[in-house]
Design a protein around this motif. Sequence first.
Motif, PDB file in Angstrom:
ATOM      1  N   LYS A  21       0.984   5.355   0.017  1.00  0.00           N
ATOM      2  CA  LYS A  21      -0.093   6.983   0.105  1.00  0.00           C
ATOM      3  C   LYS A  21       0.322   7.712  -1.182  1.00  0.00           C
ATOM      4  O   LYS A  21       1.590   7.921  -1.364  1.00  0.00           O
ATOM      5  CB  LYS A  21       0.587   7.561   1.627  1.00  0.00           C
ATOM      6  CG  LYS A  21       0.014   6.792   2.056  1.00  0.00           C
ATOM      7  CD  LYS A  21      -0.868   6.935   3.035  1.00  0.00           C
ATOM      8  CE  LYS A  21      -2.059   6.038   4.064  1.00  0.00           C
ATOM      9  NZ  LYS A  21      -3.167   6.545   4.228  1.00  0.00           N
ATOM     10  N   ASP A  77      -3.540   5.328  -1.512  1.00  0.00           N
ATOM     11  CA  ASP A  77      -4.116   5.632  -0.968  1.00  0.00           C
ATOM     12  C   ASP A  77      -3.482   7.068  -0.818  1.00  0.00           C
ATOM     13  O   ASP A  77      -2.567   7.588  -0.845  1.00  0.00           O
ATOM     14  CB  ASP A  77      -3.912   5.748   0.861  1.00  0.00           C
ATOM     15  CG  ASP A  77      -5.150   5.614   1.522  1.00  0.00           C
ATOM     16  OD1 ASP A  77      -5.264   6.916   0.850  1.00  0.00           O
ATOM     17  OD2 ASP A  77      -5.304   5.705   3.182  1.00  0.00           O
ATOM     18  N   LYS A 120     -13.142   0.379   9.432  1.00  0.00           N
ATOM     19  CA  LYS A 120     -12.112   1.108  10.574  1.00  0.00           C
ATOM     20  C   LYS A 120     -12.993   0.565  11.780  1.00  0.00           C
ATOM     21  O   LYS A 120     -13.913   1.301  12.335  1.00  0.00           O
ATOM     22  CB  LYS A 120     -11.321   2.327  10.102  1.00  0.00           C
ATOM     23  CG  LYS A 120     -10.328   1.636   8.401  1.00  0.00           C
ATOM     24  CD  LYS A 120      -9.387   2.997   9.110  1.00  0.00           C
ATOM     25  CE  LYS A 120      -8.750   3.215   8.023  1.00  0.00           C
ATOM     26  NZ  LYS A 120      -8.159   4.593   7.419  1.00  0.00           N
ATOM     27  N   ASN A 127     -13.683   1.282   2.855  1.00  0.00           N
ATOM     28  CA  ASN A 127     -13.189   0.911   3.772  1.00  0.00           C
ATOM     29  C   ASN A 127     -13.353   1.196   5.007  1.00  0.00           C
ATOM     30  O   ASN A 127     -13.777   3.026   5.800  1.00  0.00           O
ATOM     31  CB  ASN A 127     -11.563   1.717   4.186  1.00  0.00           C
ATOM     32  CG  ASN A 127     -10.225   1.374   4.075  1.00  0.00           C
ATOM     33  OD1 ASN A 127     -10.366   0.775   5.506  1.00  0.00           O
ATOM     34  ND2 ASN A 127      -9.525   1.841   4.214  1.00  0.00           N
ATOM     35  N   GLU A 173      -7.636   4.389  -3.152  1.00  0.00           N
ATOM     36  CA  GLU A 173      -7.913   4.292  -2.204  1.00  0.00           C
ATOM     37  C   GLU A 173      -8.755   6.532  -1.741  1.00  0.00           C
ATOM     38  O   GLU A 173      -7.830   6.858  -2.409  1.00  0.00           O
ATOM     39  CB  GLU A 173      -7.970   4.277  -1.082  1.00  0.00           C
ATOM     40  CG  GLU A 173      -8.927   4.056   0.353  1.00  0.00           C
ATOM     41  CD  GLU A 173      -7.728   3.347   1.849  1.00  0.00           C
ATOM     42  OE1 GLU A 173      -6.736   2.642   1.281  1.00  0.00           O
ATOM     43  OE2 GLU A 173      -8.121   3.804   2.289  1.00  0.00           O
ATOM     44  N   LYS A 179       0.533  -1.516   0.200  1.00  0.00           N
ATOM     45  CA  LYS A 179       0.506   0.003   0.225  1.00  0.00           C
ATOM     46  C   LYS A 179       1.210   1.388  -0.029  1.00  0.00           C
ATOM     47  O   LYS A 179       1.891   1.302   0.786  1.00  0.00           O
ATOM     48  CB  LYS A 179      -0.535   0.045   1.431  1.00  0.00           C
ATOM     49  CG  LYS A 179      -2.062   0.848   1.657  1.00  0.00           C
ATOM     50  CD  LYS A 179      -2.377   1.738   2.606  1.00  0.00           C
ATOM     51  CE  LYS A 179      -3.550   2.258   2.344  1.00  0.00           C
ATOM     52  NZ  LYS A 179      -4.567   2.188   3.842  1.00  0.00           N
ATOM     53  N   ASN A 204      -5.489   9.876   0.240  1.00  0.00           N
ATOM     54  CA  ASN A 204      -6.779  10.400   1.254  1.00  0.00           C
ATOM     55  C   ASN A 204      -6.925  12.409   0.842  1.00  0.00           C
ATOM     56  O   ASN A 204      -6.142  13.170   1.624  1.00  0.00           O
ATOM     57  CB  ASN A 204      -5.075  10.429   2.286  1.00  0.00           C
ATOM     58  CG  ASN A 204      -4.691   9.892   3.314  1.00  0.00           C
ATOM     59  OD1 ASN A 204      -3.793   8.890   3.126  1.00  0.00           O
ATOM     60  ND2 ASN A 204      -5.873   9.403   4.077  1.00  0.00           N
ATOM     61  N   ASP A 247     -13.157   6.202   2.257  1.00  0.00           N
ATOM     62  CA  ASP A 247     -12.417   5.690   2.974  1.00  0.00           C
ATOM     63  C   ASP A 247     -12.757   7.319   4.643  1.00  0.00           C
ATOM     64  O   ASP A 247     -13.640   6.795   5.132  1.00  0.00           O
ATOM     65  CB  ASP A 247     -10.674   5.846   3.304  1.00  0.00           C
ATOM     66  CG  ASP A 247     -10.326   5.610   4.876  1.00  0.00           C
ATOM     67  OD1 ASP A 247     -11.412   5.522   5.842  1.00  0.00           O
ATOM     68  OD2 ASP A 247      -8.971   5.753   4.895  1.00  0.00           O
ATOM     69  N   GLU A 248     -11.987   7.824   4.224  1.00  0.00           N
ATOM     70  CA  GLU A 248     -12.535   9.173   5.050  1.00  0.00           C
ATOM     71  C   GLU A 248     -14.106   9.639   4.980  1.00  0.00           C
ATOM     72  O   GLU A 248     -14.529  10.287   5.759  1.00  0.00           O
ATOM     73  CB  GLU A 248     -11.530  11.004   4.693  1.00  0.00           C
ATOM     74  CG  GLU A 248     -10.195  10.382   5.200  1.00  0.00           C
ATOM     75  CD  GLU A 248      -9.344   9.851   3.947  1.00  0.00           C
ATOM     76  OE1 GLU A 248      -9.497   9.339   3.640  1.00  0.00           O
ATOM     77  OE2 GLU A 248      -8.268  10.226   4.119  1.00  0.00           O
TER      78      GLU A 248
END
Length: 376
Positions: free
Chosen positions: A193, A217, A291, A289, A244, A191, A219, A269-270
């Motif tokens: 970033k 990812d 969590k 995603n 992601e 993975k 972000n 995700d966020e």
Amino acid sequence: MDSRRDFIKKASLLAGAAVVAGNGASITKFAINKMNSNKLKLSFRPYTLELKHVFTLATSSRTTTPVMLTEIQFGDVTGYGEASMPPYLGESHETATAFLSKVKLDQFSDPFKLEEIVDYIDTVDTGNYAAKASVDIALHDLVGKLIGQPWYKIWGYDPAKTPNTSFTIGIDKPEVVKEKVREAAEYKILKVKLGRDTDKEMIETIRSVTDKPICVDVNQGWKDKQAALDMIHWLKEKGVVFVEQPMDKKNLDDNAWLTQNSPLPTIGDEAVQGLADVLKAKGVYSGINIKLMKCGGMRTANKMVSLADGLGLKVMIGCMTETSCAISAAAQLSPMALWADLDGALLISNDIYKGTTITDGKVTLSSLPGIGIEKI
Ligand code: MG
């Protein structure tokens, strides 16, 4: 004579049976009374995780993560939980202490009323999702131990179906990145970033030493949808398998456009915190995603898995930097996930539990009851 002897024998057997039944009944009644007289007892203590490598995100770097370790005691059985609180999410030792001090679990004497207890925890205060997760996880661990089974079994999930976990390669100088890729030899998927102006360089560096699949990812780092789409096409050529959180979580239109046109799946995700966000993700992302620290624990996470499944959204199970406690809790759901990002405990040097392990890159569940952990 024979019939008289038979009668006496039968009578004494019956009397014996009655005594056994009487004792058995009184023992059971005693055990039930003892259980009813027990209350759930919550305790917690702050702990600081030491990271093996400096952890660099788009906006910050750090070498530690604050966590809160919880225990719920019921009679002589103890359930373990954990809140992981990376600073950028706003929770801390102080906020978790304040929240957990307000949680009055001693009003409950039946841990099997999971729904009721977790609903209560949610009403104690708004936010505080990691702190809430720490109580939810400890409660699940306790209940699983009382039943004598791990949660993946209670839920009916096949432990053979756990996915490989990705292993995060942090942003760094090319020599360091190459070294990290070599250290990650055991992991089947890497993975990375992205979301900086060095994105292509980072991918090229990794590709110079391995052809393993990569997930990226961003972000929320990409600002222009056409540039993002061009980048995704380039990434696909480079063996990237999904993207992601490509753009700002508030920008539903651009994320949806990107998902419609993207040759790779997109994962929110966020943008996806709790159960209600799963519905909102439909049509905007290809998957979500999940969590535990975002959604408040295992109960909600499992509902999110079911809802995503019903909506045709792909499921990924992720984590923060956590001990094997929270990782093992999340791993109970992993047989239902297409992808797992459960490397959190591998990134720290002071884990205090053992449970779920990564064997040859694959999430490997422990057969111990509850969340399947023991103290080291
Ligand atoms: Mg992410």
